[in-house]
Scaffold this active site. Structure first.
Site, PDB file in Angstrom:
ATOM      1  N   SER A 112       0.832  -1.198   0.000  1.00 53.24           N
ATOM      2  CA  SER A 112       0.000   0.000   0.000  1.00 53.24           C
ATOM      3  C   SER A 112       0.868   1.251   0.000  1.00 53.24           C
ATOM      4  O   SER A 112       1.671   1.444  -0.914  1.00 53.24           O
ATOM      5  CB  SER A 112      -0.957  -0.048   1.194  1.00 53.24           C
ATOM      6  OG  SER A 112      -2.011   0.865   1.049  1.00 53.24           O
ATOM      7  N   GLU A 168      -6.361  -7.457  -6.994  1.00 53.61           N
ATOM      8  CA  GLU A 168      -5.651  -6.226  -7.340  1.00 53.61           C
ATOM      9  C   GLU A 168      -4.548  -6.410  -8.381  1.00 53.61           C
ATOM     10  O   GLU A 168      -3.940  -5.418  -8.792  1.00 53.61           O
ATOM     11  CB  GLU A 168      -5.011  -5.602  -6.085  1.00 53.61           C
ATOM     12  CG  GLU A 168      -5.977  -5.047  -5.079  1.00 53.61           C
ATOM     13  CD  GLU A 168      -5.277  -4.362  -3.909  1.00 53.61           C
ATOM     14  OE1 GLU A 168      -5.962  -3.727  -3.109  1.00 53.61           O
ATOM     15  OE2 GLU A 168      -4.029  -4.476  -3.797  1.00 53.61           O
ATOM     16  N   HIS A 177      -6.577  -6.679  -0.601  1.00 56.48           N
ATOM     17  CA  HIS A 177      -5.437  -5.795  -0.366  1.00 56.48           C
ATOM     18  C   HIS A 177      -4.505  -6.385   0.704  1.00 56.48           C
ATOM     19  O   HIS A 177      -3.285  -6.391   0.560  1.00 56.48           O
ATOM     20  CB  HIS A 177      -5.955  -4.429   0.066  1.00 56.48           C
ATOM     21  CG  HIS A 177      -4.927  -3.353   0.061  1.00 56.48           C
ATOM     22  ND1 HIS A 177      -4.220  -2.989  -1.057  1.00 56.48           N
ATOM     23  CD2 HIS A 177      -4.483  -2.533   1.064  1.00 56.48           C
ATOM     24  CE1 HIS A 177      -3.384  -2.009  -0.757  1.00 56.48           C
ATOM     25  NE2 HIS A 177      -3.532  -1.714   0.513  1.00 56.48           N
TER      26      HIS A 177
END
Length: 721
Positions: free
Chosen positions: A533, A616, A644
Site C-alpha cells: 500500500s 488487485e 489488499h
C-alpha cells in the site's frame, strides 16, 4: 471464477466432520507448554493465537470486554492453520484472578472479512478481520457476538459457564454488528440490506449493465449497488430470535456527549472529559482535550493534550487519566497521564513506554490492557498507573517465550529537512560484535510486536533468524498535515505536488538507513526494501529516485498510466484526478518518468518480487510486462481469493517463505537446498543471467554480489529529481 472458487472452498469445508474439526480447533486454541528454545520460524508467526484487530491502534473498540462483576473478561480467539488453510476460532472467558484456567465456551465459525465503502463502491473487502468482541449481558450470564458459518454472519450468544452456545438470528444476509439493549432484555442487531439492490442489478443485467461509477473493474465485470446504502438497526428477542416490533433500538449511553466530541468520558459524579478537533473542517488537524468539572470548563494547553490522545477515564472524582499514543515526533512512545483537575494545574506523566497498550479499560484503580512488546505477541495485563507495574493475566502464546529473537533497538532521527521519524532495528539472534548484516526495510508502522509490517507479509523476526538486520520503519507525519487542507482530495493533492509526500518518506527511510549503518552492524552494499500500500508506493518511488537498494519485494503494485486510468473503474479514476494525477490521454511523461516503474524500465535493474492478490493484480500488469520485456529481474505471483491484505493462512506462509528466500538469494547469493524449491531457484538464476546489472556466472549457485542486480551508483538521476 471467484464465486466458483469460494463455493469450492466452502464445499471442502463442509466435507470435514464438524465434531472432529471442533475438537481439533479446541486443542489448537488451548495454550500449550513452552517450546524448545530455538529461533523464530515463519510458521511460528503464522500460527500465533490472536485476538482483536491485527494492528495496534490505541483508540477504537477494545479487543476484550469485562464482566459486570469485574471478575472475568471475554475475547474471541483465533489461530491460523496453514496446512488446512483455515482458522480455528473460539470464545474464551478469562478469570482475572488467575485462580482458574481460561475456558472455551464456544468453538467454531469462519473468518469474518471486514468490508468498507471505497471510491464510491460499497462493501469492498480489505482482507483484514472484522473485529469480534464478545459483549456481556447486564446480568453477566450471557455473552453475545458475531459468528460466521457457511458464508453468513449471524448474532450468537453463549452462557458464561459454557453450557450453551447457539445462533440468535437466522438472517439471509450478514449481521454487521450486535449489542445488548440498555435494559439487557433485547439485542440490537445491525444489518445492511443488500438483497433488493442486488436484485435490481440482476434485472439490469438482462439488458446490459450501464458502465458507470458503480463498477469496480479491478475485480468484477458487473456493477455494485449504488451508494448510499444505509444500515438498519432492529431489536431482537435473544430467546426466540424474533424481531421486537415497535422497539426502540437507539443507544443513549453517550447521553451528554458534546457535539463533535471524538473521545468522551463521564464520571460517576457527572464530570465530563472529551477530545474534539480544534477546527472540525481540517483534515488531520489538531485536537484539544477539555474537561468540565466543579462547575467550570477547562482546556488542557499542554502539548500532550493537543494531539494523539487515544483514551480517557475518570478514576476518582476530579481525577482524570488519559493516554497519549506514539507519534513520529515522540519516537513512538505511549504516555499515561493523570490530571487532578482541582489540585494540579496541568496533567502529570505517570508512565511512558514504547510497548503498545491497546483497548485499556479501567477496573477499580487499575487498567486492564492488551499489551505487546517488540519481541512478544499480545497478552492481557493488569496495569497499576501509579507505579507502572503490570501483571500478566492471560498469555495466549506461552510457547513464544522460549523462541529466540534478536535484539531490538528503537532508533530516532531527524532528516535533513527537519522531519522527525523513528524505526526499530532488529539484529539476528546470532549477532556478534563486528558483524555487518544485509538490511531489509519493512514498512510502514512499527508499534508493538514486530510481526510482518503493515499487511503482515515480511516476517521481521524470521528474517532476523535468517541472518538479516531488519529496520521496521514507522511512517513519518504526512507532508500535508499542517497545510490547512479541508477535504481529503486536497490533502492528498498537496502531498502529490512535486511528489512532496513520497520525497518525505524516502528521506526518512534513507535517514533511518544511515543511522543503522552508523552503528556498524549493516552492510551498506546489501540493502533490500519491501512494502504494501503506502509502503509499496515508497518502494516504487525509491527504486526510481535512490541508488541504495539492491532488491525489492512488493505486496501491491503499482501506479502507472494504465492502472490509474483504467484498471479500477470510473470512481477510482475520478479520485486520482482529484489527487493530482494526469488524466487519460494527457501528455505528461514528466510526471510518470518521476514515479512510474514502467516509464523507467530502461533504468530499473533492481530485482523485484511481486506477491499480489487476485483482487488487485491488474494494477501491476503494465509494470510487470514492461519491466519483464526490458529484462529487469521481476517475478509476479497472484494469490486467489485475496484482497489488499492477504487473509488465507496457507498464502501467508508461502509469502513469508518466498520473501525471505528472495532477499537471501539477491543479497546473500544463498539458496535453500529444499528439493521443493529447485524450480524457484532455477527461475531466479535465469533472471540473474539475463539481467543487465550482473549476469549469473554459475548454473549452480549465483555469485555473492555486493550489488546483485541493483541500481548502479553511476545510474543517472530520474528527470526532475
Amino acid at each position: 471464477m471467484r464465486v466458483a472458487l469460494r463455493f469450492g472452498l466452502a464445499a471442502a469445508w463442509l466435507m470435514v466432520p464438524s465434531a472432529a474439526m471442533a475438537e481439533d480447533c479446541r486443542a489448537r486454541l488451548v495454550s500449550a507448554e513452552p517450546a524448545v528454545a530455538r529461533d523464530v520460524t515463519p510458521r511460528d508467526l503464522v500460527e500465533l493465537r490472536d485476538f482483536g484487530r491485527s494492528d495496534t491502534a490505541l483508540s477504537g473498540p477494545s479487543p476484550f470486554s469485562l464482566s459486570p462483576d469485574g471478575t472475568e473478561l471475554a475475547i474471541a480467539l483465533r489461530r491460523a492453520d496453514p496446512d488446512t488453510d483455515r482458522y480455528c476460532i473460539g470464545i474464551v472467558v478469562v478469570p482475572l484472578d488467575r485462580a482458574r484456567a481460561p475456558r472455551l465456551i464456544d468453538v467454531g465459525g469462519e473468518f469474518i472479512l471486514a468490508r468498507g465503502d471505497s471510491h464510491g463502491v460499497p462493501d469492498l473487502p480489505v482482507g483484514t478481520e472484522q473485529p469480534v468482541t464478545p459483549l456481556w449481558s447486564p446480568d453477566g450470564r450471557w455473552l453475545v457476538y458475531l459468528r460466521r458459518d457457511r458464508g453468513v454472519t449471524q448474532a450468537w450468544r453463549a452462557r458464561r459457564d459454557g453450557s450453551y452456545a447457539g445462533p440468535v438470528t437466522h438472517d439471509a444476509e450478514d449481521v454487521r454488528a450486535v449489542r445488548w439493549s440498555e435494559d439487557g432484555k433485547a439485542l440490537v442487531v445491525t444489518t445492511r440490506p443488500m438483497a433488493a439492490a442486488n436484485a435490481a442489478i440482476e434485472r439490469e443485467g438482462r439488458r446490459g449493465f450501464l458502465y458507470d461509477r458503480r463498477f469496480w473493474t479491478l475485480s468484477e465485470a458487473r456493477p455494485r449497488p449504488r451508494l448510499p446504502l444505509p444500515t438498519v438497526e432492529r431489536l431482537v428477542d435473544p430467546d426466540t430470535g424474533r424481531t421486537i416490533e415497535g422497539g426502540d433500538a437507539a443507544d443513549r449511553r453517550d447521553n451528554g456527549k458534546p457535539a463533535g466530541a471524538r473521545l468522551y468520558a463521564r464520571s460517576a459524579d457527572g464530570a465530563r472529559a472529551w477530545t474534539s478537533p480544534t477546527d472540525p473542517g481540517l483534515v488531520q488537524g489538531p485536537t484539544k482535550l477539555q474537561v468540565e468539572a466543579s462547575g467550570r470548563t477547562r482546556t488542557c494547553t499542554m502539548e500532550a493534550c493537543a494531539d494523539a490522545v487515544g483514551a480517557l477515564w475518570w478514576r476518582d472524582p476530579g481525577e482524570l487519566l488519559f493516554m497519549q499514543g506514539g507519534t513520529p515526533e515522540n519516537g513512538g512512545t505511549t504516555t499515561l497521564y493523570r490530571w487532578r483537575i482541582d489540585a494540579e494545574p496541568a496533567p502529570v506523566a505517570l508512565l511512558a513506554t514504547t510497548d503498545a497498550l491497546i483497548g485499556c479499560q479501567l477496573l477499580g484503580r487499575r487498567l486492564v490492557c492488551a499489551r505487546e512488546t517488540p519481541t512478544r505477541p499480545r497478552v492481557i495485563v493488569s496495569l497499576d498507573p501509579d507505579t507502572g507495574r503490570s501483571t500478566t493475566i492471560y498469555d495466549p502464546n506461552p510457547e513464544f517465550a522460549r523462541l529466540r529473537t534478536g535484539t531490538v533497538q528503537r532508533l530516532r532521527w531527524t532528516d535533513p529537512d527537519g522531519v522527525a521519524g523513528y524505526g526499530d532495528l532488529v539484529l539476528p539472534p546470532s549477532h556478534r560484535p563486528g558483524d555487518r548484516h544485509p538490511l531489509v526495510i519493512v514498512q510502514y508502522q512499527s508499534r508493538g510486536f514486530l510481526r510482518g509490517g503493515t499487511g503482515d507479509e515480511y516476517p521481521i523476526h524470521a528474517l532476523a533468524s535468517r541472518g538479516f538486520a531488519v529496520l521496521s520503519f514507522n511512517r513519518v507525519r504526512p507532508y500535508a498535515s499542517d497545510s490547512g487542507a479541508r477535504d481529503l482530495a486536497s490533502f492528498i493533492r498537496i502531498g502529490m505536488t512535486g511528489f512532496a509526500e513520497r520525497r518525505r518518506m524516502l528521506s526518512a527511510i534513507e535517514t533511518g538507513i544511515d543511522r543503522s549503518i552508523a552503528l556498524g552492524v549493516v552492510d551498506p552494499a546489501r540493502i533490500g526494501i519491501s512494502g504494501l500500500s503506502d509502503g509499496a508506493a515508497s518502494v516504487q518511488f525509491a527504486l526510481i529516485n535512490s541508488t541504495r537498494f539492491r532488491a525489492a519485494a512488493m505486496s501491491s503494485c503499482c501506479d502507472d498510466p494504465s492502472s490509474v486510468h483504467f484498471a479500477a473503474g470510473l470512481g477510482y479514476l475520478n479520485d486520482t484526478a482529484a489527487w493530482g494525477y494526469p488524466g487519460p490521454g494527457a501528455d505528461d511523461q514528466g510526471f510518470w518518468r518521476r514515479y512510474s516503474l514502467a516509464a523507467n524500465a530502461d533504468r530499473i535493474d533492481v530485482p523485484i518480487l511481486l506477491q499480489l492478490p487476485d483482487d488487485e493484480y491488474r494494477f501491476a500488469i503494465e509494470t510487470y510486462v514492461t519491466l519483464d520485456r526490458n529484462r529487469v529481474p521481476i517475478e509476479m505471483h497472484v494469490f486467489p481469493d485475496e484482497y489488499h491484505v492477504k487473509w488465507h493462512p496457507a498464502h501467508r506462509l508461502a509469502i513469508y517463505d518466498r520473501a525471505i528466500d528472495w532477499f537471501d538469494f539477491w543479497l546473500n547469493g544463498r539458496e535453500d537446498p529444499a528439493p521443493a524449491k529447485r524450480e524457484q531457484y532455477s527461475r531466479w538464476r535465469a533472471l540473474a543471467a539475463r539481467s543487465r546489472a550482473t549476469p549469473t556466472s554459475s548454473a549452480a549457485t549465483p555469485p555473492h554480489r555486493p550489488a546483485p542486480a541493483g541500481a548502479s551508483p553511476t545510474r543517472p538521476a530520474a528527470p526532475g529529481s
